[in-house]
Scaffold this active site. Structure first.
Site: not given
Ligand code: DX5
Ligand code: ZN
Length: 230
Positions: A23, A48, A50, A52, A81, A83, A152, A157, A159-160, A190-191, A212-213
């Site tokens: 991500s 990916h 994101d 928002m 993605h 959102m 999800m 909303g 990452g991390g 995802d997440g 992501g992270s």
């Protein structure tokens, strides 16, 4: 027969390998180009994205100019993605900016079938996503229309965050229904996916792991990606 993204003979057995979708949200934006090149060299299949809007989720991220800039230097599959509220208004411009897959949230889209048609007519793949608390069965009627389903595994909303274990049973349910219908639909999780949680997500039946992270941290992104494949 279930669609298999890739088959690799390992230990005499044929294994289905997951795709990794780093991500971009977690990259160092001052080094975005270098970091995209690094994950691409490391074999990440999807990028990916994101997006928002501060309405569907309580956060903002990036939009068309960043995606278009990234597209100029990468051959990865661009997985947007959304959102955002009213995703149908922005899907076409996402594709113009470089998205190969456009995924809207079932909770945000007005007419899921019309959304998929809009995306397909523009030559891209269509996805529908679910928040952790939306039942998997809410998406079943739309499976024949999509190329990708995004579950999800955290509240969208940010990452991390930590993976919500209850979402794994939704991946199992979605996997079962996709296979029962014999559809060529990829299942993306995802997440909160990292070296510790990835095995459970793979075993639940996901084809694509967004991370992501856990991909962008530290200095060896290739090792981070390998750790997710197991
Ligand atoms: C959350 C996003 C995710 C997230 C993944 O709203 O959809 O893609 O950034 O980041 P990690 O892997 O850090 O949970
Ligand atoms: Zn995402």
């Amino acid at each position: 027969m279930q669609f298999m993204s890739a088959e690799f003979p390992t230990d005499g057995k044929v294994k289905n390998m997951v795709k990794i979708a780093p991500s971009l949200l977690s990259c160092d934006f001052l080094k975005m180009g270098e970091e995209i090149a690094e994950i691409e060299r490391a074999g990440a299949e999807y990028l990916h994205l994101d997006v928002m809007d501060g309405v569907f989720v309580p956060n903002f991220s990036f939009g068309f100019p960043i995606i278009a800039a990234a597209k100029k230097q990468s051959k990865m599959v661009f997985d947007a993605h959304l959102m955002i509220a009213r995703p149908e208004l922005y899907a076409e411009r996402m594709i113009d900016a470089g998205a190969d897959i456009v995924c809207a949230h079932l909770e945000a889209v007005k007419d899921p079938v019309a959304f998929c048609k809009l995306v397909h007519d523009k030559g891209a793949k269509a996805g529908l996503g679910l928040r952790p608390r939306t039942p998997a069965s809410a998406l079943f009627p739309y499976l024949p229309y999509v190329d990708l389903v995004l579950e999800m595994t955290v509240e969208p909303g940010f990452g991390g965050q930590k993976l919500i274990p209850e979402t794994l049973s939704k991946i199992v349910e979605l996997r079962r229904e996709i296979d029962r219908l014999g559809l060529n639909v990829e299942l993306e999780a995802d997440g909160g996916i990292n070296a510790e949680t990835a095995a459970a997500v793979r075993e639940a039946g996901a084809d694509i792991l967004v991370a992501g992270s856990s991909v962008f941290r530290g200095t060896d992104k290739a090792a981070n990606i390998r750790a997710l494949r197991g």
